[in-house]
Structure formats: structure tokens, C-alpha cells
Design a protein around this motif. Sequence first.
Motif, PDB file in Angstrom:
ATOM      1  N   ASN B 310       0.261  -0.904   0.076  1.00 30.19           N
ATOM      2  CA  ASN B 310       0.172   0.535  -0.058  1.00 30.19           C
ATOM      3  C   ASN B 310       0.881   1.403  -0.385  1.00 30.19           C
ATOM      4  N   ALA B 311       2.431   0.954   0.083  1.00 28.96           N
ATOM      5  CA  ALA B 311       3.463   2.018  -0.484  1.00 28.96           C
ATOM      6  C   ALA B 311       2.453   3.402  -1.100  1.00 28.96           C
ATOM      7  N   PRO B 312       2.515   4.516  -1.224  1.00 34.26           N
ATOM      8  CA  PRO B 312       1.962   5.516  -1.671  1.00 34.26           C
ATOM      9  C   PRO B 312       2.484   5.785  -2.906  1.00 34.26           C
ATOM     10  N   ILE B 313       4.305   5.260  -2.964  1.00 38.31           N
ATOM     11  CA  ILE B 313       5.124   5.234  -4.039  1.00 38.31           C
ATOM     12  C   ILE B 313       4.747   4.021  -5.855  1.00 38.31           C
ATOM     13  N   PHE B 314       3.476   2.898  -4.543  1.00 32.68           N
ATOM     14  CA  PHE B 314       3.254   2.289  -5.771  1.00 32.68           C
ATOM     15  C   PHE B 314       2.794   3.214  -7.590  1.00 32.68           C
ATOM     16  N   SER B 315       1.181   3.653  -6.349  1.00 32.83           N
ATOM     17  CA  SER B 315       0.686   4.514  -7.409  1.00 32.83           C
ATOM     18  C   SER B 315       1.149   5.495  -8.289  1.00 32.83           C
ATOM     19  N   MET B 316       2.463   5.611  -7.878  1.00 33.95           N
ATOM     20  CA  MET B 316       3.634   7.169  -8.258  1.00 33.95           C
ATOM     21  C   MET B 316       4.610   6.301  -9.593  1.00 33.95           C
ATOM     22  N   CYS B 317       4.558   5.528  -9.887  1.00 32.77           N
ATOM     23  CA  CYS B 317       5.379   4.291 -10.420  1.00 32.77           C
ATOM     24  C   CYS B 317       4.864   3.522 -11.699  1.00 32.77           C
ATOM     25  N   ASP B 318       6.119   3.515 -12.784  1.00 33.95           N
ATOM     26  CA  ASP B 318       5.835   2.753 -13.781  1.00 33.95           C
ATOM     27  C   ASP B 318       5.911   1.338 -13.659  1.00 33.95           C
ATOM     28  N   TYR B 319       6.641   0.988 -13.013  1.00 34.92           N
ATOM     29  CA  TYR B 319       7.128  -0.733 -12.613  1.00 34.92           C
ATOM     30  C   TYR B 319       7.098  -0.858 -11.361  1.00 34.92           C
ATOM     31  N   GLY B 320       6.569  -1.621 -10.601  1.00 35.72           N
ATOM     32  CA  GLY B 320       7.064  -2.214  -9.410  1.00 35.72           C
ATOM     33  C   GLY B 320       7.142  -3.354  -8.676  1.00 35.72           C
ATOM     34  N   ILE B 321       7.913  -3.457  -7.563  1.00 30.57           N
ATOM     35  CA  ILE B 321       7.537  -5.114  -6.847  1.00 30.57           C
ATOM     36  C   ILE B 321       7.467  -4.931  -5.701  1.00 30.57           C
ATOM     37  N   VAL B 322       6.596  -5.396  -4.994  1.00 30.56           N
ATOM     38  CA  VAL B 322       6.485  -6.018  -3.428  1.00 30.56           C
ATOM     39  C   VAL B 322       7.456  -7.045  -2.720  1.00 30.56           C
ATOM     40  N   ALA B 323       7.746  -5.807  -2.616  1.00 33.77           N
ATOM     41  CA  ALA B 323       9.034  -7.094  -1.564  1.00 33.77           C
ATOM     42  C   ALA B 323       9.965  -6.484  -1.091  1.00 33.77           C
ATOM     43  N   ASP B 324      10.571  -7.599   0.125  1.00 36.36           N
ATOM     44  CA  ASP B 324      12.127  -6.990   1.151  1.00 36.36           C
ATOM     45  C   ASP B 324      12.686  -6.886  -0.112  1.00 36.36           C
ATOM     46  N   ILE B 325      13.485  -5.701   0.228  1.00 38.33           N
ATOM     47  CA  ILE B 325      14.184  -5.074  -0.102  1.00 38.33           C
ATOM     48  C   ILE B 325      15.574  -5.415   0.150  1.00 38.33           C
ATOM     49  N   LEU B 326      15.829  -5.937   1.801  1.00 41.99           N
ATOM     50  CA  LEU B 326      17.240  -6.677   1.976  1.00 41.99           C
ATOM     51  C   LEU B 326      16.980  -7.858   0.698  1.00 41.99           C
ATOM     52  N   GLU B 327      15.981  -8.309   1.062  1.00 41.52           N
ATOM     53  CA  GLU B 327      16.758 -10.253   0.365  1.00 41.52           C
ATOM     54  C   GLU B 327      16.374  -9.473  -1.523  1.00 41.52           C
ATOM     55  N   ILE B 328      15.547  -8.960  -2.241  1.00 42.66           N
ATOM     56  CA  ILE B 328      15.676  -8.881  -3.184  1.00 42.66           C
ATOM     57  C   ILE B 328      16.672  -8.149  -3.970  1.00 42.66           C
ATOM     58  N   LEU B 329      17.402  -7.302  -3.008  1.00 43.79           N
ATOM     59  CA  LEU B 329      18.427  -5.749  -3.324  1.00 43.79           C
ATOM     60  C   LEU B 329      19.410  -6.777  -4.339  1.00 43.79           C
ATOM     61  N   PRO B 330      20.786  -7.895  -3.266  1.00 42.96           N
ATOM     62  CA  PRO B 330      21.341  -9.228  -3.309  1.00 42.96           C
ATOM     63  C   PRO B 330      20.941  -9.553  -4.361  1.00 42.96           C
ATOM     64  N   LYS B 331      19.539 -10.037  -5.100  1.00 41.36           N
ATOM     65  CA  LYS B 331      19.508 -10.600  -6.071  1.00 41.36           C
ATOM     66  C   LYS B 331      19.213 -10.338  -7.094  1.00 41.36           C
ATOM     67  N   ILE B 332      18.551  -9.009  -7.023  1.00 45.34           N
ATOM     68  CA  ILE B 332      18.886  -8.104  -8.077  1.00 45.34           C
ATOM     69  C   ILE B 332      20.648  -7.975  -9.135  1.00 45.34           C
ATOM     70  N   ASN B 333      20.922  -7.495  -7.672  1.00 46.70           N
ATOM     71  CA  ASN B 333      23.413  -7.448  -8.144  1.00 46.70           C
ATOM     72  C   ASN B 333      23.849  -8.159  -8.609  1.00 46.70           C
ATOM     73  N   LYS B 334      23.099 -10.209  -8.033  1.00 47.59           N
ATOM     74  CA  LYS B 334      23.895 -10.848  -9.442  1.00 47.59           C
ATOM     75  C   LYS B 334      23.207 -11.121 -10.109  1.00 47.59           C
ATOM     76  N   MET B 335      22.399 -10.588 -10.557  1.00 49.94           N
ATOM     77  CA  MET B 335      21.543 -11.028 -11.602  1.00 49.94           C
ATOM     78  C   MET B 335      21.293 -10.114 -13.339  1.00 49.94           C
ATOM     79  N   ILE B 336      21.831  -8.554 -12.591  1.00 52.44           N
ATOM     80  CA  ILE B 336      21.987  -7.573 -13.041  1.00 52.44           C
ATOM     81  C   ILE B 336      23.109  -7.659 -14.227  1.00 52.44           C
TER      82      ILE B 336
END
Lengths: 243, 336
Positions: B310-336
Amino acid sequence: MKILVCISRVPDTTASIIPNEDKHSIDENGIKYIINPYDEYAIEEALLIAAKFDASITALTVGGGQNQDVMRTALALGVHNAVIVKSELKNDSYAIAYNIAEYAKKMNPDLIILGRQSVDFDSMQIPASISAMLDIPLVSVVSKIDFVDNKLMLQRDIENGIEVIQTKLPCIISTQKGLNIPRYPKLPNILKAKKKIIEIIEFKLTENKTEILDFEILNQSRNGTMFPNTDKGIEELIRVIKN
Amino acid sequence: MLREKYMKNVLLYLETEEGYLSKSSKELIVTASNIFKNEEYNLMACTINAKETNNIKEIAPYRIKKYFRIQHQLLENYSIKSISYSIRELCVSENIDIIIFATTAKEMELAPYIATILNAGYLADCVSLEFKTNLLIAKRHIYGGKILAQMQIKTEKQVYSLRVNSTRVDPTRVDSTEKQEVNNNINLENINFIPQLSDIKNDSIVVETKLDKSRLNISDANIVVSGGKGMQEANNFKHIEILAEKLNGAVGASRAVVDAGWRPQSEQVGQTGKTISPNIYIALGISGAIQHVAGISTSKKIIAINKDENAPIFSMCDYGIVADILEILPKINKMI
């Protein structure tokens, strides 16, 4: 030493802002008004300088009778004099700068200090306009002030770093967040401030150089496409970032 | 009998860094070329004490007819007053009607100073400037980005500062129908202009400039990766730094995180921080308070990750993911 602090009265940043029917102004009902956040740093800095150098501080605002509230706060914080240049006019930065300059010509302050911009109209133009009108140097977006001998050493922010600028009084300084930590007024001072006299002076009219055609609520919403929190979702997100 | 139309002269102020056109100046050239397509407007440009050859090459492909290299010893050290009076002399001698600046720290003090000494109306930080029939209409964000104001200048002489978008400066961005004519702009006049500046003394001097060249700054970067309180602690920003580096972007921060001392003021994005306009803005662990969004609303693409759906940012973004940032960020850094 004489210090002139210019203060602007603005809606609290969490307030809901709705245009009036005329689309040229906003509905003020129910809005809490505060001292422009950037001006708080200006007041605090003036108080710090006054404590060191035995200066007198005059706070000035351009606005209507309702501006008394912010002036009382300034008095409670410790400014010595408060002046309202009475005007119902809103949002004409040039006219405001002109009236500040006219007052300064009579007061002859050593230092004029004000916030870098006001968070209602965000024009960032008043400090420079006053500088041009008075032919006094301006250093803007200042995050550090030091008095060294007879000179002022000021640190100002630029895009990718800072500049250290040397100047002398009289000068104009516009303040940046982080310059100091603004104090809160103490209750006994708030009470005393209620009884102090605020000088009201007449506004000088100038030619209106800009015109508001329309106000509309800015729709910040976007079409948020949500991806799932899965490996596939992350891949999609990365794809969108890299394109 | 032929009647000559009254031409209007538009001057672009081009900021330079160490003598070369800055990124925002290049963007201003492209933006202004698209605004002033009408034949009744002569586009001109000026620089202050710039190095010559490189600048011409960058201006030549666009609609600019005259390029003034303003030079003077008093301009060696930055001074609002000296620059402003130099430009005023140029405006008088060349009959300039409109001056356009980009929204940068120094130009935000030059533009209103020049407007004042020219007795010209001024509109600051316009997000757009467009002709409606023959009137130039400016749009500005006010009240912390909550209101879009349409305004116009009533005086003959006019000064604007424009928020230029951070995009790759590309000659093809100028309207393609005009591209042919634009590429053959061999009529660019290159003129040295030496102002008189009599009775002008510099009253303040820059004694030191400290540039943080190690970090890409958020005002110039095409991609900004920003973190909020959702990052839990200062140390976790290292994941953001890694992502920013992989994307060749800059690190940004919300006000809460700067106030908590986790990140420096120079990284703060939002109403009491910087207003930026990158190609891509990635908001990580940021709720999307209106004061923050005010600082990024003209970004081309906004991407958000937050664990609160429900974070307001999600209605103001073009793309989003609901996720625990500390879990997903290392994954993103590995995959990018």
C-alpha cells in the motif's frame, strides 16, 4: 551589526492543496501555515551571529494580517524587531523582492539572510532580485558560514560539490538545509512574544510582470505495472531498467 | 512590396564546466530547438570565457544562428554581477527579447538577477515552455509539486529557466522533419563578444572549488538509485551503491535517511533536497511521501520496490515489485 531576516509564510508541506474555482489561487481553509522551512535556518543563523557579534535582528515578511502568527514565532525565537509589509497580494516574487529592497534601503542592514526558496512558489528568485536591486553581493544556497577577520567565508552547494566563497559585509546570504539546527521557541518566550509590537508598513505596488493562467492539481500517478517477486519478475524488472 | 516580419531574438545561456559545454547546456540546446521552431524566432547562444572549438561542434547541428563567446578578464572568477551585466550588454547590442537558462545552481541566481536588471519578467524552473497560438505558456510545479501552474510573462523582455530532462543528447531528438535543414546549419555565426563592464568590481570571489568527482551526482546522472528508511540501516546502502555502480548511476536518498545521518545532504532527493529529472529513478524502500515525489516527478521512468503493497510510491511508479528490499536487492545485484 544589523541583520535583516526575510521570512515567508507557507502551507505546511503535508497540507492538501486544492485550487479554488477561479483556478488562480488555492483554497486556504483548513491549511496549517508555518514559517518556510528554509527561512528557519536563516533565523537560526541570525541568532547565532547575533550571539557572537552583538547584532540586532529584524524579521520581515510581506503578507496579510494573518502573517502575525509567523512573526510571533520569530519574536519568540529571539529576533528583536518584527515587520509586516502589509499586502494581500500573493505569489508575485518580484513585488516581494522590491518591497524587501525598499525596506533595506532605509534600514541599511549589514547582512540580509533568507531561505534559498519558499516551498510554495519555489521561484528561488527573491535573493538574486534583491541583490540586483540593492547592488549588494549574494551568496546563495549556503551550507556553512565563517567570519574570518573582516571577511566572510561561505560554503555554497553546486551540483557536484561545493565552492568556498569569500566576500564581505554588506551581503545577502540565502540558506540551505544543513546550515545549522534551528531551535524551538521556549514557552515563556512564546507568551512574551504575544505582547510584542509588530510594525506594519505599507506595501509599494509594482508592475505585475507575470500572470497566472491556471492552477490544476498535478496528477503524479502513473500506470504502475507490477511484477511478481519471483526470479522471472526480477528479470522483467531488470529488462525494464536496462532499456 | 515585401514587408519584413518582426523577428524575435532568443538567447540561450550555456553554462560551461572548465571551458566545455555542460550536460545541462547541451540538453538546453536540444530542448530550445524544439520549442522555437517558428521562423519568427532567431535562436542564439552565449558562453562565458569558454574554450572555442569543441563548443561550436555541439551547437552547429541545431537551429542556432549566432554563437557569442563572451570574454573578459573580470569573468575569470565567477561573479553573478559581472556575468549579468555582460549579458545585459549583449542583450542591448543584439536586441535580445528572450533569455533562457537551464535549472542549475548558478543559473538559478543568474537568471533572476539578469531579469531584474533588464526589467524583464521571469519564470523559474519551468517544466515546459510551449506556444499556444502565438503566446508562450510556461508550466511550473508549485506547492511542493502538488499543483501545476500555467503562467505567462507579460513584459516584452522575458527570462525563463527551464528544467531540462536528463536524456542522452541526440541530434535525432530535434524534430525529424527539420533534421535535414538542421544538419546543414552552416550559417552559424561565431562571434567574440567583449563587454565593457565599466565600473564593475567583483565583490565576492570563489577561493576554492571542491568537486566530488568520485561519485556521480544525482543532478546529472541518467539513472539514480535511491534508498529510504526501508533500508533499515546505513550499512545496507552498500547494496544500493553496488547497483548504482553496475548501472553507471548515482546514489540518491530520501529525507528521512539524510536526517538520520546515513547519507549526505547532497544525495537528498525531494522538496528540501534536489529536484531531479533522470531517465530512470529507482526508489528502494521509499514510501513515496509527496515531498519526495515532488523531487522526481519529471523523471522518465520510475521504478519502485517496497515491502508494503500500500505504499503510495506504487501509484506513482511505472514499474514495481512488492518485496523485502534487503532480500531482493542482493538478488538483483547478482542477476544484473
